[in-house]
Enzyme design. Structure first.
Site, PDB file in Angstrom:
ATOM      1  N   ARG A 135      17.817 -33.063 -84.293  1.00 48.67           N
ATOM      2  CA  ARG A 135      18.451 -32.743 -82.992  1.00 48.67           C
ATOM      3  C   ARG A 135      19.526 -31.657 -83.082  1.00 48.67           C
ATOM      4  NH1 ARG A 135      18.056 -38.463 -82.321  1.00 48.67           N
ATOM      5  NH2 ARG A 135      16.149 -38.890 -81.193  1.00 48.67           N
ATOM      6  N   LYS A 168      18.686 -16.561 -78.675  1.00 46.77           N
ATOM      7  CA  LYS A 168      17.337 -16.875 -78.178  1.00 46.77           C
ATOM      8  C   LYS A 168      16.468 -17.179 -79.390  1.00 46.77           C
ATOM      9  CE  LYS A 168      16.874 -14.477 -73.790  1.00 46.77           C
ATOM     10  NZ  LYS A 168      16.170 -13.412 -73.063  1.00 46.77           N
ATOM     11  N   GLU A 174      14.547  -0.886 -79.198  1.00 49.28           N
ATOM     12  CA  GLU A 174      15.552  -1.783 -78.608  1.00 49.28           C
ATOM     13  C   GLU A 174      16.914  -1.072 -78.506  1.00 49.28           C
ATOM     14  OE1 GLU A 174      14.602  -4.560 -77.287  1.00 49.28           O
ATOM     15  OE2 GLU A 174      13.103  -5.587 -78.532  1.00 49.28           O
ATOM     16  N   LYS A 229      25.182  -5.952 -76.752  1.00 52.51           N
ATOM     17  CA  LYS A 229      24.501  -7.252 -76.640  1.00 52.51           C
ATOM     18  C   LYS A 229      25.524  -8.391 -76.606  1.00 52.51           C
ATOM     19  CE  LYS A 229      20.775 -10.185 -77.545  1.00 52.51           C
ATOM     20  NZ  LYS A 229      19.443 -10.412 -78.021  1.00 52.51           N
ATOM     21  N   GLU A 241      21.026 -16.518 -69.452  1.00 52.63           N
ATOM     22  CA  GLU A 241      20.225 -15.607 -68.625  1.00 52.63           C
ATOM     23  C   GLU A 241      20.059 -16.091 -67.180  1.00 52.63           C
ATOM     24  OE1 GLU A 241      17.064 -13.513 -70.751  1.00 52.63           O
ATOM     25  OE2 GLU A 241      15.928 -13.503 -68.885  1.00 52.63           O
ATOM     26  N   ARG A 248      21.901 -10.958 -68.141  1.00 53.39           N
ATOM     27  CA  ARG A 248      21.231 -10.912 -69.454  1.00 53.39           C
ATOM     28  C   ARG A 248      19.777 -10.455 -69.313  1.00 53.39           C
ATOM     29  NH1 ARG A 248      21.444 -14.967 -74.688  1.00 53.39           N
ATOM     30  NH2 ARG A 248      19.870 -13.792 -75.866  1.00 53.39           N
ATOM     31  N   ASN A 290      15.832  -7.318 -70.984  1.00 55.94           N
ATOM     32  CA  ASN A 290      14.368  -7.374 -71.037  1.00 55.94           C
ATOM     33  C   ASN A 290      13.717  -6.116 -70.498  1.00 55.94           C
ATOM     34  OD1 ASN A 290      13.910  -9.944 -72.190  1.00 55.94           O
ATOM     35  ND2 ASN A 290      14.651 -10.851 -70.301  1.00 55.94           N
ATOM     36  N   HIS A 323      10.179  -5.285 -71.418  1.00 58.00           N
ATOM     37  CA  HIS A 323       9.610  -6.431 -72.135  1.00 58.00           C
ATOM     38  C   HIS A 323       8.487  -7.130 -71.360  1.00 58.00           C
ATOM     39  CE1 HIS A 323      12.931  -5.737 -74.800  1.00 58.00           C
ATOM     40  NE2 HIS A 323      12.652  -6.782 -75.544  1.00 58.00           N
ATOM     41  N   HIS A 369       5.402  -7.544 -73.420  1.00 53.76           N
ATOM     42  CA  HIS A 369       4.834  -8.840 -73.806  1.00 53.76           C
ATOM     43  C   HIS A 369       3.368  -8.919 -73.400  1.00 53.76           C
ATOM     44  CE1 HIS A 369       9.023 -10.984 -74.015  1.00 53.76           C
ATOM     45  NE2 HIS A 369       8.762 -10.235 -75.070  1.00 53.76           N
ATOM     46  N   HIS A 400       6.291  -5.467 -81.812  1.00 54.15           N
ATOM     47  CA  HIS A 400       7.081  -5.791 -80.623  1.00 54.15           C
ATOM     48  C   HIS A 400       7.814  -4.539 -80.110  1.00 54.15           C
ATOM     49  CE1 HIS A 400       9.631  -8.064 -77.896  1.00 54.15           C
ATOM     50  NE2 HIS A 400      10.689  -7.489 -78.436  1.00 54.15           N
TER      51      HIS A 400
HETATM   52  P1  NAD Z   1       9.111  -9.022 -88.040  1.00 51.31           P
HETATM   53  O1  NAD Z   1      10.036 -10.130 -88.164  1.00 51.31           O
HETATM   54  O2  NAD Z   1       7.655  -9.317 -87.981  1.00 51.31           O
HETATM   55  O3  NAD Z   1       9.396  -7.972 -89.223  1.00 51.31           O
HETATM   56  C1  NAD Z   1       8.625  -6.818 -89.289  1.00 51.31           C
HETATM   57  C2  NAD Z   1       7.992  -6.641 -90.687  1.00 51.31           C
HETATM   58  O4  NAD Z   1       8.980  -6.139 -91.563  1.00 51.31           O
HETATM   59  C3  NAD Z   1       7.475  -7.924 -91.299  1.00 51.31           C
HETATM   60  O5  NAD Z   1       6.282  -7.646 -91.992  1.00 51.31           O
HETATM   61  C4  NAD Z   1       8.578  -8.307 -92.272  1.00 51.31           C
HETATM   62  O6  NAD Z   1       8.116  -9.094 -93.347  1.00 51.31           O
HETATM   63  C5  NAD Z   1       9.023  -6.952 -92.741  1.00 51.31           C
HETATM   64  N1  NAD Z   1      10.395  -6.848 -93.220  1.00 51.31           N
HETATM   65  C6  NAD Z   1      11.492  -7.419 -92.695  1.00 51.31           C
HETATM   66  N2  NAD Z   1      12.580  -6.973 -93.301  1.00 51.31           N
HETATM   67  C7  NAD Z   1      12.172  -6.115 -94.264  1.00 51.31           C
HETATM   68  C8  NAD Z   1      12.859  -5.332 -95.206  1.00 51.31           C
HETATM   69  N3  NAD Z   1      14.183  -5.273 -95.256  1.00 51.31           N
HETATM   70  N4  NAD Z   1      12.125  -4.593 -96.051  1.00 51.31           N
HETATM   71  C9  NAD Z   1      10.763  -4.580 -95.978  1.00 51.31           C
HETATM   72  N5  NAD Z   1      10.071  -5.290 -95.081  1.00 51.31           N
HETATM   73  C10 NAD Z   1      10.785  -6.051 -94.218  1.00 51.31           C
HETATM   74  O7  NAD Z   1       9.417  -8.152 -86.716  1.00 51.31           O
HETATM   75  P2  NAD Z   1      10.776  -7.702 -86.000  1.00 51.31           P
HETATM   76  O8  NAD Z   1      10.459  -6.428 -85.343  1.00 51.31           O
HETATM   77  O9  NAD Z   1      11.937  -7.800 -86.894  1.00 51.31           O
HETATM   78  O10 NAD Z   1      10.975  -8.822 -84.885  1.00 51.31           O
HETATM   79  C11 NAD Z   1      10.061  -8.972 -83.843  1.00 51.31           C
HETATM   80  C12 NAD Z   1      10.211 -10.376 -83.292  1.00 51.31           C
HETATM   81  O11 NAD Z   1      11.520 -10.548 -82.772  1.00 51.31           O
HETATM   82  C13 NAD Z   1       9.247 -10.680 -82.167  1.00 51.31           C
HETATM   83  O12 NAD Z   1       8.685 -11.951 -82.374  1.00 51.31           O
HETATM   84  C14 NAD Z   1      10.129 -10.688 -80.945  1.00 51.31           C
HETATM   85  O13 NAD Z   1       9.661 -11.557 -79.935  1.00 51.31           O
HETATM   86  C15 NAD Z   1      11.434 -11.173 -81.507  1.00 51.31           C
HETATM   87  N6  NAD Z   1      12.613 -10.773 -80.729  1.00 51.31           N
HETATM   88  C16 NAD Z   1      13.499 -11.728 -80.431  1.00 51.31           C
HETATM   89  C17 NAD Z   1      14.640 -11.406 -79.739  1.00 51.31           C
HETATM   90  C18 NAD Z   1      15.672 -12.457 -79.470  1.00 51.31           C
HETATM   91  O14 NAD Z   1      16.602 -12.192 -78.708  1.00 51.31           O
HETATM   92  N7  NAD Z   1      15.579 -13.608 -80.090  1.00 51.31           N
HETATM   93  C19 NAD Z   1      14.883 -10.078 -79.359  1.00 51.31           C
HETATM   94  C20 NAD Z   1      13.952  -9.101 -79.708  1.00 51.31           C
HETATM   95  C21 NAD Z   1      12.800  -9.467 -80.399  1.00 51.31           C
HETATM   96  N1  GLY Z   2      16.282  -9.789 -76.333  1.00 52.59           N
HETATM   97  C1  GLY Z   2      16.642 -10.231 -75.027  1.00 52.59           C
HETATM   98  C2  GLY Z   2      17.768 -11.191 -75.016  1.00 52.59           C
HETATM   99  O1  GLY Z   2      18.296 -11.543 -76.048  1.00 52.59           O
HETATM  100  O2  GLY Z   2      18.154 -11.633 -73.977  1.00 52.59           O
END
Ligand code: NAD
Ligand code: GLY
Length: 359
Positions: A118, A140, A182, A224, A234, A238, A242, A245, A249, A262
């Site tokens: 939890r 998030k 981003e 941010k 949000e 906030r 997006n 997005h 998406h 992404h």
């Molecule tokens: P990811 O986590 O898939 O990383 C991209 C690739 O880079 C992967 O293959 C990973 O293994 C590799 N990698 C990571 N760090 C590395 C490094 N230092 N050296 C070499 N390789 C490395 O993708 P991402 O673009 O980081 O994140 C995308 C995700 O984030 C999506 O699922 C998206 O929905 C989410 N997201 C969330 C929020 C939020 O607010 N929580 C905001 C934006 C995106």
């Molecule tokens: N990436 C969008 C948010 O964090 O609200």
């Protein structure tokens, strides 16, 4: 090292940004309240950086959980691997989860932390540019569902975010560009001066100039942090984060998670949002062209996948967390530095925008 703060009352936390931070164990241990920690990473990032993090945890009971690498593994099924790893090593509710990786690892680890017994503490150590400027900040967390991106999750804030900019050295160029999408977003929605700075410095960012990257990360995190502090769950502002997005998406879901990055989908989505605003007569053509130019300069796609159809887009966009009472809301730019969240547009304008981009 720069330190920023996300101000959320008793859930406030620092964001540390700098070079060599993984060599400063006290940054990490200073935010671990119990006697145990679980490092969660993936099979790509773990072998590169897990040892550095584990070094800092020597005095604690620890375990390491490596997930498969890829957006297609951001699922409830794979989340179970984290819970299994925690239970097998008898981690209790005082344990801290440490997310080491990109946004996929960060979102999944955060969600696991929100659910395990939890709720246990967690720390974000983002290693992609995208995770540094966006996903590690703001709480998030979650996983995808085959019917919609990020549809299962929780708002759950970390104890701190540790951004060691040296980890970008091993990130490939395509992933760097995805993160820049981003960064561009922040300029368009809230900071025209930052957008101009990006126009002047995009070549330095792509060439991985350390100072330019550090500034872009800091400014993005500042924006941010302010937005999240004002609207954590949000309810309003906030949603501006997006921009691009809802379109993005839909692209990710249609093309199969992992096929479009992404950040790439967000880049094409920002262009669609700008073209829609232009069609509505809400924005100057010059501003739309500047956005297109900057996204092109960042080596990001300007158009959605040609095999998508308008109807497919509309169907997928209907599965969006900004839909309320069946009405789609979009983030649309009014000018560089200002955007709105609105449902006040004729759906025909959306159809025409999509049809024209897909033609
Ligand atoms: P990811 O986590 O898939 O990383 C991209 C690739 O880079 C992967 O293959 C990973 O293994 C590799 N990698 C990571 N760090 C590395 C490094 N230092 N050296 C070499 N390789 C490395 O993708 P991402 O673009 O980081 O994140 C995308 C995700 O984030 C999506 O699922 C998206 O929905 C989410 N997201 C969330 C929020 C939020 O607010 N929580 C905001 C934006 C995106
Ligand atoms: N990436 C969008 C948010 O964090 O609200």
């Amino acid at each position: 090292m720069e330190t920023l703060h996300v101000d959320l009352g008793d859930r406030s936390y620092p964001i540390y940004i700098g070079s060599g931070l993984l060599q400063q164990p006290e940054l990490l241990t200073g935010h671990i309240r119990g006697q145990s920690a679980a490092l969660v990473s993936n099979v790509t990032v773990g072998p590169l950086y897990a040892d550095k993090v584990s070094n800092a945890l020597k005095k604690l009971k620890t375990t390491e959980i490596l997930l498969p690498d890829g957006e297609q593994y951001k699922t409830l099924e794979v989340l179970q691997n984290i819970f299994t790893g925690l239970l097998e090593t008898r981690m209790d509710r005082t344990t801290t989860l440490i997310a080491l990786g990109g946004g996929v690892v960060g979102d999944m680890t955060g969600f696991a932390a929100a659910c395990y017994q939890r709720g246990v503490d967690f720390i974000q150590i983002p290693t992609t540019l995208l995770a540094m400027v966006d996903s590690s900040v703001g709480g998030k967390t979650g996983v995808n569902h085959p019917l919609g991106k990020n549809m299962i999750g929780a708002f759950y804030q970390p104890q701190c975010v540790i951004i060691d900019t040296d980890t970008l050295d091993t990130l490939d160029d395509k992933q760097l560009s995805a993160g820049i999408a981003e960064v561009i977003k922040y300029g368009i929605i809230l900071d025209a001066d930052f957008f101009s700075w990006l126009e002047d410095n995009m070549d330095r960012l792509l060439a991985r100039d350390k100072d330019a990257l550090a500034y872009a990360i800091k400014r993005s995190c500042e924006i941010k942090a302010d937005v999240v502090a004002a609207d954590e769950k949000e309810k309003g502002q906030r949603a501006l984060l997006n921009l691009g997005h809802t379109f993005g998406h839909a692209i990710e879901t249609a093309s199969g998670y992992g096929n479009w990055l992404h950040g790439e989908a967000v880049g094409a989505g920002i262009v669609l949002a700008a073209e829609m605003a232009q069609r509505l007569g809400w924005i100057d053509t010059t501003d739309v062209e500047r956005m297109r130019q900057l996204i092109r300069q960042a080596s990001l796609p300007l158009k959605p996948p040609a095999e998508m159809t308008t109807e497919q887009f509309i169907d997928l966009m209907a599965v969006d967390k900004k839909v309320i009472d069946g009405r789609l809301r979009l983030v649309l730019p009014k000018r560089i530095g200002k955007a709105v969240v609105t449902s006040e547009f004729p759906v025909e304008a959306l159809r025409e925008t999509l049809a024209s981009a897909l033609a």
